[in-house]
Scaffold this active site. Structure first.
Site, short mmCIF file in Angstrom:
data_model
loop_
_atom_site.label_atom_id
_atom_site.label_comp_id
_atom_site.label_asym_id
_atom_site.label_seq_id
_atom_site.Cartn_x
_atom_site.Cartn_y
_atom_site.Cartn_z
N PRO A 1 3.66 -29.43 -9.60
CA PRO A 1 3.88 -30.23 -10.82
C PRO A 1 4.05 -31.73 -10.57
O PRO A 1 3.98 -32.52 -11.51
CB PRO A 1 5.16 -29.64 -11.40
CG PRO A 1 5.85 -28.96 -10.27
CD PRO A 1 4.78 -28.52 -9.33
N TYR B 1 -3.56 -40.32 -11.31
CA TYR B 1 -2.54 -39.93 -12.27
C TYR B 1 -3.06 -40.00 -13.71
O TYR B 1 -2.82 -39.10 -14.51
CB TYR B 1 -1.30 -40.83 -12.11
CG TYR B 1 -0.05 -40.25 -12.73
CD1 TYR B 1 0.79 -39.41 -12.01
CD2 TYR B 1 0.29 -40.53 -14.06
CE1 TYR B 1 1.93 -38.86 -12.59
CE2 TYR B 1 1.42 -40.00 -14.64
CZ TYR B 1 2.24 -39.16 -13.90
OH TYR B 1 3.36 -38.63 -14.47
N TYR C 1 9.93 -41.35 -10.74
CA TYR C 1 9.79 -40.41 -9.63
C TYR C 1 10.66 -40.95 -8.50
O TYR C 1 10.35 -42.00 -7.93
CB TYR C 1 8.33 -40.33 -9.16
CG TYR C 1 7.42 -39.58 -10.11
CD1 TYR C 1 6.84 -40.21 -11.21
CD2 TYR C 1 7.12 -38.24 -9.90
CE1 TYR C 1 5.99 -39.52 -12.07
CE2 TYR C 1 6.27 -37.54 -10.75
CZ TYR C 1 5.72 -38.17 -11.84
OH TYR C 1 4.88 -37.49 -12.69
N LYS D 1 -0.63 -32.39 -13.31
CA LYS D 1 -2.07 -32.12 -13.51
C LYS D 1 -2.39 -30.76 -14.13
O LYS D 1 -3.53 -30.53 -14.55
CB LYS D 1 -2.78 -32.20 -12.15
CG LYS D 1 -2.95 -33.61 -11.64
CD LYS D 1 -4.10 -34.32 -12.32
CE LYS D 1 -4.04 -35.81 -12.20
NZ LYS D 1 -3.40 -36.50 -13.33
#
Ligand code: FAD
Ligand code: PHB
Length: 393
Positions: free
Chosen positions: A290, A382, A198, A294
């Site tokens: 997004p 997460y 990320y 989830k």
């Protein structure tokens, strides 16, 4: 036709519910608007939470996921050219599995057809009737013929653009749209990292994900009104190289693009998920950003609750679990909505933000990267918070 539970939509929510009901001896009919090939090819989610993985195993559809899914014990946050690993396993004892949603859908369809369960593709003109009575009905057209299925319960698992949510009278909806979108690509290239990355760059967010040892899935933050025609392959690769770069010599492997598309960024929650004999689940009831990965996991969590509640109804004439469905489901939905919003705010560059907003995002990233408490919070959200006690199906 007559069945116990009529399910509209053969996405992960509808198909998994049919499977969990089957295991409890409850009959259902699943009605899907698209054809089988289309639903099996639609490229969407990729990250399965710990509890989702367990649910698929318990549902008897985990064999290929266990063989082909990629287990990840952590993820990388990248900003200021530096990488920071969040170690899920060490922080929470849990991990995630990367396995494409279309593979989940293929496994669920195969399981359904294996037991001879009713699953009709290419149905049209679905309408719901008598939802406040004990004998609700779904009318639809299949192969040009008008048909009906009478049931005890109707489940709307027909996604955000489905018809079911419209039958909930007086529901309140909460919505937020964002001034950016995600451009997603699927490339025939081995992943350039073992774990997801990320990345926050001043040009915007980028995500490196994957589907298999030979297929990479990546996303770029783009303008909300962006047209895909403005993004030829060369431009996409150049921007991915720029945004994913680090100071340790990260190199991105390129490959042929197999799919590309733009997804709007939207948060949406409907505050009622039931009325009479109608219950809605998954994207029909809520859309999360997004960035938290989830959406499909929430659909699975809703369906776990519903299958348990319907199982309790048929086995013991209980209605308390059905009555409590919306309240219990929405707690998890709002937690995931907040987590996804938080990840998004921290990792994206908003055109509405000034230099001050930029510094706030960077300070937050720095905090997550340097504080065990913050890293644990990210990891626990997460990998997925535990399901409520006693709510396995
Ligand atoms: P859907 O998958 O939308 O299924 C609904 C089904 O109902 C569809 O097959 C549709 O054709 C059918 N239908 C619609 N209307 C009708 C009708 N009138 N009659 C009959 N059938 C109908 N989630 C994650 O958990 N992790 C991720 O990493 C992730 N990444 C994502 C990336 C992208 C680019 C996108 C777009 C989504 C992502 N998601 C992710 C979200 C995830 O894909 C969805 O939350 C998930 O598909 C929800 O499943 P569902 O079964 O509720 O709905
Ligand atoms: C994906 O692999 O498609 C994916 C992974 C993580 C996200 C969103 C999508 O947060």
């Amino acid at each position: 036709m007559r069945t116990q539970v009529g399910i509209v939509g053969a996405g992960p929510a509808g198909l998994l519910l049919a499977q969990l009901l089957q295991l409890q001896g409850v009959q259902s009919v699943v009605l899907e608007a698209r054809d089988r090939d289309y639903v099996q090819r639609r490229v969407r989610a990729g990250v399965l939470e710990h509890g989702t993985v367990e649910t698929f195993r318990e549902a008897g559809v985990g064999v290929r996921m266990d063989a082909e899914g990629l287990a990840h014990d952590g993820t990388i946050l990248r900003f200021g050219l530096q990488s920071h690993r969040i170690d899920f396993r060490e922080l929470t004892g849990r991990s995630i599995v990367v396995y494409g949603q279309q593979e989940v859908v293929k496994d669920l369809i195969a399981a359904r057809l294996d037991v001879g369960g009713e699953l009709l593709f290419e149905v049209a003109d679905v309408t719901l009737h008598d939802l406040d009575t004990a004998r609700p009905r779904i009318d639809f057209v299949h192969e040009g013929v008008a048909r009906s299925v009478e049931c005890d319960f109707v489940i709307g698992a027909d996604g955000f653009h489905g018809v079911s949510r419209g039958y909930l009278a007086g529901a309140r909806t909460y919505e937020r749209s964002y001034p950016f979108a995600w451009l997603g690509i699927l490339a025939e290239a081995p992943p350039s990292s073992h774990e997801l990355i990320y990345a926050r760059h001043r040009n915007g967010f980028a995500l490196h994900s994957m589907r298999s040892p030979t297929i990479t899935r990546m996303y770029l933050q783009v303008r909300a009104d962006e047209d895909i025609s403005g993004w030829p392959d060369d431009r996409i690769w150049a921007e991915l190289h720029t945004r994913l770069a680090d100071d340790a010599g990260f190199t991105l492997t390129e490959g042929t693009l197999l799919d590309k598309g733009i997804t709007p960024m939207r948060s949406f929650v409907c505050d009622r998920m039931q009325q009479g004999r109608l219950f809605i689940a998954g994207d029909a009831a809520h859309i999360v950003l997004p960035t938290g990965a989830k959406g499909m996991n929430l659909a699975v969590a809703d369906v776990r609750l519903l299958s348990r509640a319907l199982g309790g109804y048929y086995a013991d004439h209980r209605t308390d679990l059905l009555d409590g469905y919306t309240e219990l489901a929405l707690r998890r939905v709002w937690r995931a909505t907040h987590f996804s919003w938080w990840m998004t705010a921290m990792l994206h560059v908003s055109p509405h933000d000034d230099a001050f907003g930029d510094q706030l995002s960077l300070a937050q990233l720095d905090y997550v990267a340097s504080s065990r408490a913050m890293a644990t919070s990210l990891a626990e959200n997460y990998t997925g918070l535990p399901y409520p006690k006693g709510w396995s199906y």
